[in-house]
Design an enzyme around this catalytic site. Structure first.
Site, mmCIF file in Angstrom:
data_model
loop_
_atom_site.group_PDB
_atom_site.id
_atom_site.type_symbol
_atom_site.label_atom_id
_atom_site.label_comp_id
_atom_site.label_asym_id
_atom_site.label_seq_id
_atom_site.Cartn_x
_atom_site.Cartn_y
_atom_site.Cartn_z
ATOM 1 C CD GLU A 117 -32.822 -3.849 11.938
ATOM 2 O OE1 GLU A 117 -33.576 -2.864 12.066
ATOM 3 O OE2 GLU A 117 -31.583 -3.771 11.976
ATOM 4 C CG ASP A 129 -37.903 2.870 7.866
ATOM 5 O OD1 ASP A 129 -36.724 2.591 8.135
ATOM 6 O OD2 ASP A 129 -38.886 2.313 8.389
#
Length: 265
Positions: A49, A60
């Protein structure tokens, strides 16, 4: 059959849990990005990923935010990411690569242009955090080109919406283990095992679990009921500051290999 589908089929046949490490493209050293990808595979990654650096990565936590900031400060953009995937494919035609990021860079690049270039580079799927199922029509050029659209589900996902996600899932369905940001320090496998088991009975694609997975112990716990485990922030944090290819490869191996061993135990 796509690389992602082939990989999960092989994992199922072997009775193994998939390992999906996340790294931010261009961090810690843009010039060693391809070597980093190969190191991930050598240490046990089943799917890579690859995070596309973005200035406002709202899903995030601080670790990946800072990684994006560092990559952007070094001039890393979407074109660089595709170039590195192309170079990676010169030696590795089998390991699936999923680009994880946000809609803005793809929209600026142009959906059709991105789709064409990503497929040519060897990208297998995209996970665009801020593109919900209701807006997924804008990604039709990507799907039509053969890219898998990886969808996200969470503990807060309502049953009706979960049913839609399970029906639409392709490649794999990414289950966020808790309502929060990447890298947060709380993970209760008892709270999610039953939910993931239920999702796996309905989803048309394998289920990968991420957010909060930090080490071999937590990965093995998740691996007991998921098709794959995603680990990102802890790896990105381990790589912070590495400048040489040798150091990057050594850090990847020291971090990822014990996790692979725990999943296979």
């Amino acid at each position: 059959m796509s690389r992602i589908d082939r990989r999960f089929a092989a994992l199922k046949t072997a009775g193994r849990t998939g390992l999906i490490p996340f790294v931010t493209a261009g961090d810690p050293a843009p010039e060693h990005s391809v070597a980093l990808m190969h190191a991930l595979v050598a240490a046990g990654a089943d799917i890579i990923e690859l995070g596309v650096p973005f200035s406002d990565p709202m899903a995030d936590g601080p670790v990946i935010q800072h990684a994006s900031e560092r990559a952007i400060a070094k001039g890393v953009g979407l074109a660089d990411v595709l170039k590195w995937v192309t170079a990676f494919r010169e030696r590795d035609q089998e390991t699936p690569v999923v680009l994880m990021g946000y809609l803005n860079p793809v929209e600026i690049h142009g959906y059709q242009r991105f789709a064409t270039e990503a497929v040519a580079a060897g990208v297998d799927g995209v996970l665009l955090v801020d593109c919900p199922l209701e807006e997924a029509e804008v990604l039709a050029p990507l799907r039509n080109a053969g890219l898998k659209q990886i969808l996200l589900a969470a503990p807060t996902t309502a049953p009706a919406r979960m049913a839609q996600l399970c029906e639409a899932a392709e490649g794999f369905l990414y289950y966020v283990s808790f309502a929060g940001i990447t890298g947060a320090g709380r993970l209760s496998t008892q709270d999610i095992a039953a939910r993931v088991a239920d999702i796996r009975t309905h989803a048309k694609a394998p289920v990968a679990v991420g957010f909060g997975v930090k080490d071999a112990q937590s990965a093995k716990a998740i691996g007991g009921f998921a098709d794959a485990v995603v680990i990102g922030s802890a790896l990105v944090e381990r790589l912070d500051g590495a400048a040489t290819e040798q150091d990057i490869v050594a850090r990847v191996d020291a971090f990822l290999r014990p996790i692979r061993a725990a999943l296979d135990a």
